[in-house]
Design an enzyme around this catalytic site. Structure first.
Site, PDB file in Angstrom:
ATOM      1  CG  HIS A 138     -76.250 -38.034 -74.989  1.00 13.24           C
ATOM      2  ND1 HIS A 138     -75.031 -37.596 -75.254  1.00 13.24           N
ATOM      3  CD2 HIS A 138     -76.010 -38.679 -73.685  1.00 13.24           C
ATOM      4  CE1 HIS A 138     -74.374 -38.124 -74.356  1.00 13.24           C
ATOM      5  NE2 HIS A 138     -74.736 -38.541 -73.139  1.00 13.24           N
TER       6      HIS A 138
ATOM      7  CE  LYS B 250     -68.171 -35.623 -64.468  1.00 10.05           C
ATOM      8  NZ  LYS B 250     -69.668 -35.859 -64.884  1.00 10.05           N
TER       9      LYS B 250
ATOM     10  NE  ARG C 286     -73.338 -45.216 -71.157  1.00  8.33           N
ATOM     11  CZ  ARG C 286     -72.325 -44.134 -70.981  1.00  8.33           C
ATOM     12  NH1 ARG C 286     -71.730 -43.536 -71.924  1.00  8.33           N
ATOM     13  NH2 ARG C 286     -72.243 -43.741 -69.905  1.00  8.33           N
TER      14      ARG C 286
ATOM     15  CB  SER D  59     -69.397 -37.801 -74.395  1.00 13.31           C
ATOM     16  OG  SER D  59     -70.876 -37.390 -74.553  1.00 13.31           O
TER      17      SER D  59
HETATM   18  P1  ADP Z   1     -72.685 -37.468 -67.188  1.00 15.03           P
HETATM   19  O1  ADP Z   1     -71.398 -36.939 -67.189  1.00 15.03           O
HETATM   20  O2  ADP Z   1     -73.559 -36.723 -66.450  1.00 15.03           O
HETATM   21  O3  ADP Z   1     -72.803 -39.022 -66.878  1.00 15.03           O
HETATM   22  P2  ADP Z   1     -73.258 -37.924 -70.175  1.00 15.03           P
HETATM   23  O4  ADP Z   1     -73.265 -36.817 -71.071  1.00 15.03           O
HETATM   24  O5  ADP Z   1     -71.989 -38.685 -70.214  1.00 15.03           O
HETATM   25  O6  ADP Z   1     -73.271 -37.200 -68.664  1.00 15.03           O
HETATM   26  O7  ADP Z   1     -74.333 -38.752 -70.099  1.00 15.03           O
HETATM   27  C1  ADP Z   1     -75.706 -38.364 -69.750  1.00 15.03           C
HETATM   28  C2  ADP Z   1     -76.740 -39.686 -69.393  1.00 15.03           C
HETATM   29  O8  ADP Z   1     -76.847 -40.281 -70.582  1.00 15.03           O
HETATM   30  C3  ADP Z   1     -76.080 -40.359 -68.398  1.00 15.03           C
HETATM   31  O9  ADP Z   1     -77.225 -40.965 -67.659  1.00 15.03           O
HETATM   32  C4  ADP Z   1     -75.384 -41.473 -69.301  1.00 15.03           C
HETATM   33  O10 ADP Z   1     -75.316 -42.797 -68.640  1.00 15.03           O
HETATM   34  C5  ADP Z   1     -76.392 -41.717 -70.409  1.00 15.03           C
HETATM   35  N1  ADP Z   1     -75.910 -42.016 -71.632  1.00 15.03           N
HETATM   36  C6  ADP Z   1     -74.460 -41.536 -72.074  1.00 15.03           C
HETATM   37  N2  ADP Z   1     -74.322 -42.161 -73.221  1.00 15.03           N
HETATM   38  C7  ADP Z   1     -75.671 -42.695 -73.537  1.00 15.03           C
HETATM   39  C8  ADP Z   1     -75.890 -43.704 -74.703  1.00 15.03           C
HETATM   40  N3  ADP Z   1     -75.050 -44.065 -75.607  1.00 15.03           N
HETATM   41  N4  ADP Z   1     -77.072 -44.524 -74.654  1.00 15.03           N
HETATM   42  C9  ADP Z   1     -77.773 -44.039 -73.593  1.00 15.03           C
HETATM   43  N5  ADP Z   1     -77.706 -43.213 -72.598  1.00 15.03           N
HETATM   44  C10 ADP Z   1     -76.391 -42.967 -72.446  1.00 15.03           C
END
Ligand code: ADP
Length: 161
Positions: A18, A42, A91, A129
């Site tokens: 992130h 969630k 990803r 996450s």
């Molecule tokens: P959500 O539950 O809305 O998917 P996340 O916090 O998991 O929220 O992710 C937020 C955004 O960041 C999403 O678009 C996700 O695909 C992206 N994301 C998550 N992990 C990574 C990563 N390692 N690298 C790049 N983008 C990521």
């Protein structure tokens, strides 16, 4: 024109993947708003306010970046803030279908708002996450996956201080 992007997500917790996206986006826009989407559907490990604080601590006052919490449609929030773009990270192919559906839905809600998908840097392509929480639960080292300020609070959630 003031270019504003909203990078929305759960950030439960923020990972180095992130942070990488935020740094890359911040260079392109006048303002980048990292939006902690507080979905009541969630279940999250950290409260929205905890997630916001960890993001702020992880960005070390990176210029042009603001962190906010919102419960509701990202499109509504973006409109209210005068943002032109919603940013999401991509990803691998398994992210694609979901992101495509969300982008199409958001376009219907507000055709003027653009969704921008940014590819994860290769070193963070497998980072999530959810994965990080699994590592913390089992006491694995976290320094390669989450920003320093996240490590202690994350371990604490699993009773591993
Ligand atoms: P959500 O539950 O809305 O998917 P996340 O916090 O998991 O929220 O992710 C937020 C955004 O960041 C999403 O678009 C996700 O695909 C992206 N994301 C998550 N992990 C990574 C990563 N390692 N690298 C790049 N983008 C990521």
């Amino acid at each position: 024109m003031n270019r504003i992007a909203v990078y929305a997500g759960s950030f439960d917790p923020i990972t180095l993947g992130h942070v990488d996206i935020i740094r890359r986006i911040a260079r392109l826009f006048d303002k980048t708003i990292v939006l902690v989407a507080n979905s009541s559907q969630k279940t999250s490990l950290f409260t929205a306010e905890e997630r916001k604080l960890l993001i702020e601590q992880s960005l070390h006052g990176l210029g042009g970046v603001e962190v906010d919490v919102f419960e509701g449609l990202t499109v509504e929030y973006a409109k209210r803030r005068g943002a032109q773009v919603i940013v999401r990270g991509l990803r691998a192919v398994n992210d694609f279908e979901y992101e495509k559906t969300m982008a199409s839905l958001n376009r219907k809600l507000d055709p003027a708002l653009e969704t921008m998908l940014v590819f994860a840097s290769p070193q963070y392509g497998d980072l999530s996450s959810r994965g990080v929480k699994e590592l913390a639960r089992n006491g694995a080292p976290l320094a390669d996956f989450v920003p320093q300020p996240v490590i202690a609070p994350l371990l604490k959630k699993f009773g591993r201080t």
